[in-house]
Scaffold this active site. Sequence first.
Site, short mmCIF file in Angstrom:
data_model
loop_
_atom_site.label_atom_id
_atom_site.label_comp_id
_atom_site.label_asym_id
_atom_site.label_seq_id
_atom_site.Cartn_x
_atom_site.Cartn_y
_atom_site.Cartn_z
N LYS A 1 12.83 72.03 62.34
CA LYS A 1 12.80 72.60 60.98
C LYS A 1 11.68 71.96 60.16
O LYS A 1 10.92 72.65 59.49
CB LYS A 1 14.15 72.34 60.28
N ASN A 2 11.62 70.64 60.19
CA ASN A 2 10.68 69.96 59.30
C ASN A 2 9.24 70.01 59.80
O ASN A 2 8.35 69.44 59.19
CB ASN A 2 11.14 68.52 59.04
N ARG B 1 13.09 72.54 50.13
CA ARG B 1 12.14 71.49 49.76
C ARG B 1 10.74 71.79 50.32
O ARG B 1 9.72 71.54 49.67
CB ARG B 1 12.65 70.16 50.34
N ASP C 1 17.87 69.81 49.59
CA ASP C 1 19.13 69.06 49.59
C ASP C 1 19.27 68.14 48.40
O ASP C 1 18.31 67.52 47.96
CB ASP C 1 19.20 68.22 50.85
N ASP D 1 17.64 61.03 57.87
CA ASP D 1 18.37 62.26 58.21
C ASP D 1 19.49 62.00 59.21
O ASP D 1 20.39 62.84 59.38
CB ASP D 1 17.41 63.31 58.79
N1 EPU Z 1 8.83 60.03 47.10
C1 EPU Z 1 8.33 59.67 45.88
N2 EPU Z 1 7.27 60.37 45.36
C2 EPU Z 1 6.68 61.39 46.03
C3 EPU Z 1 7.20 61.77 47.29
C4 EPU Z 1 8.28 61.05 47.80
O1 EPU Z 1 8.83 58.74 45.25
O2 EPU Z 1 5.70 61.97 45.52
C5 EPU Z 1 9.95 59.25 47.68
C6 EPU Z 1 11.23 60.08 47.82
O3 EPU Z 1 11.96 60.06 46.63
C7 EPU Z 1 11.94 59.38 48.97
C8 EPU Z 1 10.79 58.89 49.85
O4 EPU Z 1 9.63 58.90 49.01
O5 EPU Z 1 12.64 58.25 48.51
C9 EPU Z 1 10.53 59.73 51.09
O6 EPU Z 1 10.29 61.06 50.74
P1 EPU Z 1 9.38 62.01 51.62
O7 EPU Z 1 8.32 62.56 50.76
O8 EPU Z 1 8.97 61.29 52.86
O9 EPU Z 1 10.41 63.14 52.00
P2 EPU Z 1 10.22 64.73 51.96
O10 EPU Z 1 8.88 65.09 52.49
O11 EPU Z 1 10.62 65.25 50.64
C10 EPU Z 1 11.11 65.07 54.38
C11 EPU Z 1 12.19 65.88 55.04
C12 EPU Z 1 13.56 65.29 54.76
C13 EPU Z 1 13.57 63.84 55.20
C14 EPU Z 1 12.42 63.06 54.54
C15 EPU Z 1 12.30 61.63 55.01
C16 EPU Z 1 11.26 68.10 54.94
C17 EPU Z 1 11.35 69.47 54.41
N3 EPU Z 1 12.16 67.25 54.53
O12 EPU Z 1 11.34 65.17 52.98
O13 EPU Z 1 14.47 66.03 55.56
O14 EPU Z 1 14.80 63.26 54.85
O15 EPU Z 1 11.16 63.73 54.82
O16 EPU Z 1 12.11 61.57 56.37
O17 EPU Z 1 10.40 67.79 55.77
C18 EPU Z 1 16.47 67.13 56.16
O18 EPU Z 1 15.85 67.69 57.08
O19 EPU Z 1 17.73 67.17 56.12
C19 EPU Z 1 15.72 66.40 55.14
C20 EPU Z 1 16.24 66.10 53.95
#
Ligand code: EPU
Length: 424
Positions: free
Chosen positions: A23-24, A93, A117, A306
Site C-alpha cells: 500500500k505505502n 494520507r 489514520d 505500523d
Molecule cells: N513528521 C513531522 N513533520 C513532517 C513529516 C513528518 O513532524 O513534515 C513526523 C510525523 O509526525 C511522525 C514522523 O515524522 O511522527 C514520521 O512520519 P512520516 O512522514 O515518516 O510518515 P508518513 O509518510 O506520514 C508513512 C506511512 C505510515 C507509517 C509512517 C512511518 C504512508 C501513506 N503512510 O506515513 O503508514 O506509519 O510512514 O513509517 O506511507 C499505515 O500504513 O498504516 C501507516 C500509517
Amino acid sequence: MSEHFDVHGGARLVGEVEVVGAKNSVLKLMAAALLAEGTTTITNCPQILDVPLMADVLRSVGCEVVIDGGTATITTPAELSHRADSAAMGKLRASVCVLGPLVGRLKKAIVALPGGDAIGQRPLDMHQSGLRKLGATTTIEHGCVVADAETLQGAQVWLDFPSVGATENILMAAVLAEGTTVIDNAAREPEIVDICTMLTEMGAKIEGAGTSTLTVHGVETLHPTEHRVIGDRIVGATWAFAAVMTRGDLTVTGVNPHHLDLVLEKLRHAGAEITTFDEKGFRVVQHDRPKSVDFVTLPYPGFATDLQPFAVALSAVSEGTAMITENLYEARFRFIEEMMRLSADARTDGHHAVVRGVEQLSSAPVWASDIRAGAGLVLAGLCADSVTEVWDVFHIDRGYPHFVENLNRLGAQIQRVAGDPDRA
Ligand code: EPU
C-alpha cells in the site's frame, strides 16, 4: 450501513498465503506517474480501498486511470491541473504525495491537506521546508498546501527526522529541478527504494537509494514506464505475527524477507522457527506459547510503528512481560484500550507500554481506530475465548486485500457481518 467481523477464537493458522504489492508503495508510485506525460503501468497493485481513492485524486488533476485487478494504467496529459483538492484527498494520507510531482512538473500546486489514520499529529513542516529549499514558496491556505516557484533549483536539504512522506515529496520535486539536490537524513524504507527504482526507470538520476543520503541530479523530462510494486512487508509481517500468536505454521510468499530482518529476529526470540526463501518469502512455525519480547518502534531499518499493534497483541498472549516503546505516533497506544476490553493486562506511560501476557483473552466488541489497529484486533480475537466483534472494519479494508477470505482459508473462522452496532 456499518460492517463488523465476527472473529471466532481458538484458531490455529496453517497454510500458504501470498502477499501482493505494498500500500505505502503503490500510492506513491501512482503519484509519481504525474511526472511523465503518457501512459504508466503499475502492476502487483493490492486490491484495497486506497488504490481507487488515489485514482480519484489523479483523475482530479486530469489523468485517466484504469484499474483492472492488480494493474493500474495511468495516462497523464501534457496539461495537468495544479489543483488537487477533490473529496478523495481527505480520505488518505498518501494523497499529499501529489505535491512533489505537481511542483516538479508545473512549478505550482494547490493540494488539500490529507486525511488518513488518526494515529497522532502528522504535520507537513518538513515537506514544506524541503520544497522551500528548492526555491518554492509554500503556505497553508484554506485547508490546502499552496506551493509556487519561478524555477526549481537543486539544493542541500537536511531533514530533522527521516520522514517517509517528506523524503518522497522532495525527491519527486527534485527529479525535475535544475542541478543537484542532496537529501540528508532521508528515509530508508524499502518503499522509498521502490520509488527510486521507478523514477530511475522513468529517466531520473538518483544515487543512494536505501541510504540516508539521496543525491538527485535533475533532468528536463521523464518518460512513462511499467513497474511492479514490491511486496507489502507490513502485510507480510502481519501474517508472521498471526502464525506466532495462533501457534500456527504459515508460509508467506510475495514479500522480501530481508525487508523484515529485524521483525523475524524478534519473532525468533518469541520462540518461532523461521525459514527464509531468498527474496521470495518465509515460513513461520510456532509450537509453544510465545515468550514475551520487548519492541521499540523506529524508522526503517528499526521496528516499524505500523507493526506496533501486533507487538502489543502478541505480548498480550505471551508468557512474561514486554515493554513496548512507540517513538513515532503517540496516539497509536489507543489500540491498547481496545486490547484491555479483551482483558489484556496492559498499562501505558507516555510512549511506553508494559504488557503482561495472559493465558487467554476474553472476547468482547472492539473498535478499530486505524488499519493496523484493526488487523491487530482481529489477530487478538483469534486468541480469545469465544466470538470477538471487530467494528469499523472499513479501516482494515484500506490496507488488507482479501483479509477475511485469506484467514478463513488458513483455518480461522471469521465472518463479515452487515448491520449497525448496538453500542449505547
Ligand atoms: N513528521 C513531522 N513533520 C513532517 C513529516 C513528518 O513532524 O513534515 C513526523 C510525523 O509526525 C511522525 C514522523 O515524522 O511522527 C514520521 O512520519 P512520516 O512522514 O515518516 O510518515 P508518513 O509518510 O506520514 C508513512 C506511512 C505510515 C507509517 C509512517 C512511518 C504512508 C501513506 N503512510 O506515513 O503508514 O506509519 O510512514 O513509517 O506511507 C499505515 O500504513 O498504516 C501507516 C500509517
